[in-house]
Design a protein around this motif. Sequence first.
Motif, PDB file in Angstrom:
ATOM      1  N   ILE A 111       0.849  -1.202   0.000  1.00 53.06           N
ATOM      2  CA  ILE A 111       0.000   0.000   0.000  1.00 53.06           C
ATOM      3  C   ILE A 111       0.878   1.244   0.000  1.00 53.06           C
ATOM      4  N   LYS A 112       1.918   1.228   0.816  1.00 56.16           N
ATOM      5  CA  LYS A 112       2.830   2.377   0.919  1.00 56.16           C
ATOM      6  C   LYS A 112       3.527   2.664  -0.405  1.00 56.16           C
ATOM      7  N   LYS A 113       3.896   1.606  -1.141  1.00 52.33           N
ATOM      8  CA  LYS A 113       4.535   1.784  -2.458  1.00 52.33           C
ATOM      9  C   LYS A 113       3.592   2.467  -3.436  1.00 52.33           C
ATOM     10  N   HIS A 114       2.289   2.129  -3.341  1.00 50.93           N
ATOM     11  CA  HIS A 114       1.292   2.724  -4.231  1.00 50.93           C
ATOM     12  C   HIS A 114       0.994   4.172  -3.858  1.00 50.93           C
ATOM     13  N   ASP A 115       0.842   4.417  -2.534  1.00 50.54           N
ATOM     14  CA  ASP A 115       0.392   5.738  -2.109  1.00 50.54           C
ATOM     15  C   ASP A 115       0.733   5.930  -0.622  1.00 50.54           C
ATOM     16  N   VAL A 116       1.664   6.821  -0.345  1.00 48.98           N
ATOM     17  CA  VAL A 116       2.108   7.062   1.032  1.00 48.98           C
ATOM     18  C   VAL A 116       0.954   7.599   1.887  1.00 48.98           C
ATOM     19  N   LYS A 117       0.086   8.420   1.305  1.00 45.97           N
ATOM     20  CA  LYS A 117      -1.049   8.959   2.057  1.00 45.97           C
ATOM     21  C   LYS A 117      -2.029   7.851   2.435  1.00 45.97           C
ATOM     22  N   ALA A 118      -2.214   6.890   1.555  1.00 42.83           N
ATOM     23  CA  ALA A 118      -3.092   5.747   1.848  1.00 42.83           C
ATOM     24  C   ALA A 118      -2.525   4.944   3.014  1.00 42.83           C
ATOM     25  N   PHE A 119      -1.219   4.731   2.981  1.00 37.78           N
ATOM     26  CA  PHE A 119      -0.554   4.020   4.076  1.00 37.78           C
ATOM     27  C   PHE A 119      -0.732   4.784   5.389  1.00 37.78           C
ATOM     28  N   ALA A 120      -0.523   6.089   5.350  1.00 46.51           N
ATOM     29  CA  ALA A 120      -0.631   6.921   6.556  1.00 46.51           C
ATOM     30  C   ALA A 120      -2.053   6.891   7.112  1.00 46.51           C
ATOM     31  N   TYR A 121      -3.042   6.894   6.215  1.00 41.71           N
ATOM     32  CA  TYR A 121      -4.439   6.835   6.645  1.00 41.71           C
ATOM     33  C   TYR A 121      -4.686   5.581   7.483  1.00 41.71           C
ATOM     34  N   LEU A 122      -4.245   4.425   6.980  1.00 41.04           N
ATOM     35  CA  LEU A 122      -4.462   3.169   7.699  1.00 41.04           C
ATOM     36  C   LEU A 122      -3.569   3.049   8.925  1.00 41.04           C
ATOM     37  N   ASP A 123      -2.364   3.569   8.815  1.00 42.12           N
ATOM     38  CA  ASP A 123      -1.396   3.442   9.902  1.00 42.12           C
ATOM     39  C   ASP A 123      -1.835   4.198  11.152  1.00 42.12           C
TER      40      ASP A 123
END
Length: 134
Positions: A111-123
């Motif tokens: 997920i982080k490779k695709h979109d750092v903001k998406a990763f941050a949202y879930l994290d």
Amino acid sequence: MDGNQQVLPLAFAVVDEETYPSWKWFFQQLSRHVIRGRRGMCLISDRHGGLIKAVREGPDFVSPHGVHRYCLRHVCSNFNSTIKNVVLKDLCWQAGSEYQLRKFNRIMEEIKKHDVKAFAYLDQINKEKWTAFS
């Protein structure tokens, strides 16, 4: 869930609006008429702010009396409303359904490779509340 893996609602209420006071009232009624001092109850819900506040104030779904978890379908739906990417939404579901921490971390890195903001949202969401491995 029942024996057929279907959600079995234990209680529901009709209220004017979904607010903290209505959730507080609902949990008071649930405590009085359904839970009645039982331990080990699990509440699975969305992350509505009023609901979360009401849960924190009552003892029934807070350790050691019980637990509160987030519905993975709602987590993924809210995630998709923000991120707007079906591939990432599917990865969110995979991450939340994963029972092994190692595999969960691998999916989160994807997920982080695709979109750092998406990763941050879930994290930023407490993993104990929405993942299967916790």
